[in-house]
Design a protein around this motif. Sequence first.
Motif, mmCIF file in Angstrom:
data_model
loop_
_atom_site.group_PDB
_atom_site.id
_atom_site.type_symbol
_atom_site.label_atom_id
_atom_site.label_comp_id
_atom_site.label_asym_id
_atom_site.label_seq_id
_atom_site.Cartn_x
_atom_site.Cartn_y
_atom_site.Cartn_z
ATOM 1 N N ALA A 1 -105.400 0.650 -65.657
ATOM 2 C CA ALA A 1 -104.400 -0.121 -66.651
ATOM 3 C C ALA A 1 -103.113 -0.455 -65.782
ATOM 4 O O ALA A 1 -102.213 -1.147 -66.073
ATOM 5 C CB ALA A 1 -104.086 0.638 -67.795
ATOM 6 N N GLY A 2 -102.909 0.246 -64.752
ATOM 7 C CA GLY A 2 -101.722 -0.085 -63.845
ATOM 8 C C GLY A 2 -100.395 0.635 -64.284
ATOM 9 O O GLY A 2 -99.314 0.221 -63.986
ATOM 10 N N VAL A 3 -100.683 1.885 -64.827
ATOM 11 C CA VAL A 3 -99.638 2.702 -65.192
ATOM 12 C C VAL A 3 -99.138 3.494 -63.953
ATOM 13 O O VAL A 3 -99.784 4.207 -63.098
ATOM 14 C CB VAL A 3 -99.890 3.752 -66.238
ATOM 15 N N ARG A 4 -97.515 3.620 -63.922
ATOM 16 C CA ARG A 4 -97.318 4.215 -62.819
ATOM 17 C C ARG A 4 -96.955 5.678 -62.872
ATOM 18 O O ARG A 4 -96.395 6.009 -64.177
ATOM 19 C CB ARG A 4 -95.978 3.556 -62.342
ATOM 20 N N GLU A 5 -97.133 6.662 -62.184
ATOM 21 C CA GLU A 5 -97.004 8.128 -62.260
ATOM 22 C C GLU A 5 -97.634 8.435 -63.765
ATOM 23 O O GLU A 5 -96.822 9.069 -64.457
ATOM 24 C CB GLU A 5 -95.517 8.360 -62.255
ATOM 25 N N PRO A 6 -98.747 8.272 -64.144
ATOM 26 C CA PRO A 6 -99.389 8.740 -65.278
ATOM 27 C C PRO A 6 -99.218 10.262 -65.521
ATOM 28 O O PRO A 6 -99.216 10.694 -66.706
ATOM 29 C CB PRO A 6 -100.779 8.224 -65.132
ATOM 30 N N GLU A 7 -99.255 11.112 -64.641
ATOM 31 C CA GLU A 7 -99.273 12.542 -64.688
ATOM 32 C C GLU A 7 -97.946 12.865 -65.427
ATOM 33 O O GLU A 7 -97.855 13.642 -66.192
ATOM 34 C CB GLU A 7 -99.422 13.183 -63.429
ATOM 35 N N SER A 8 -96.881 12.123 -65.106
ATOM 36 C CA SER A 8 -95.608 12.518 -65.706
ATOM 37 C C SER A 8 -95.742 12.255 -67.209
ATOM 38 O O SER A 8 -94.847 12.793 -67.912
ATOM 39 C CB SER A 8 -94.360 11.785 -65.322
ATOM 40 N N LEU A 9 -96.461 11.321 -67.739
ATOM 41 C CA LEU A 9 -96.645 11.035 -69.147
ATOM 42 C C LEU A 9 -97.533 11.966 -69.748
ATOM 43 O O LEU A 9 -97.330 12.150 -71.002
ATOM 44 C CB LEU A 9 -97.247 9.484 -69.341
#
Length: 230
Positions: free
Chosen positions: A194-202
Amino acid sequence: MVIGSLTGLAVFSLTQVTSRSLFVITGGVAGAAAVLAVQWYQRTARLTQVKVTVPQLSELTFAVNNDARQVAWRMFIETVTRVSTQPLASDEGVVREALTSLYGLFATTRDTLKAARPSAAVPGGHTVEYLAITMLNRELRPFLSQWHARLREFEQSHPESPESDWPDNAACRAELQQVQRDIHAYAVGFARLAGVREPESLIGLVPVPRTPDDPPERSRPSAGNDRDAY
């Protein structure tokens, strides 16, 4: 009749236009059509390659366009806002609600895929549908088919007993944590597509599997209703 009359009037008006005005009108229509065609291509036809690593599946290459990114974004939101990726301490929540939440994820994923258009097939590239269906059949289905039946049997035979009296409570929670770890990787994969940046933080921390020898967990403070995690 009204539409036909207006169409006929418009055609007649255009036939009366000559010379420079006719070229201006024709050029404007052609320009608008070209812009619409380019926008449609950018939204649906242009494919980009994204590499995603899911430990259960190794590294995969996906071909995605804007439609696929939207499906991946919906899948990311569904996985990270449920108990499928959020830790559940041994003294928190109930297994029945966790199973219900996972069933909801299964149903929502299926509905999302049915409502979306199939991704374009590209040699050597996987699609977002492949990742979603693999998550359903490899992670969710085996867990739910096993533990839903066992918990339902206990509930039917002990209607007045609390869930904590279920002999398989600890075993089910331990396997739930493993499923959470696995789905966590899929959630990161959906985020990448999806192009999400830094998904681990979310998403938060990866649930850590526990053993019977581990000390009891302390309840984590909650900013709202615990059911929101389901």
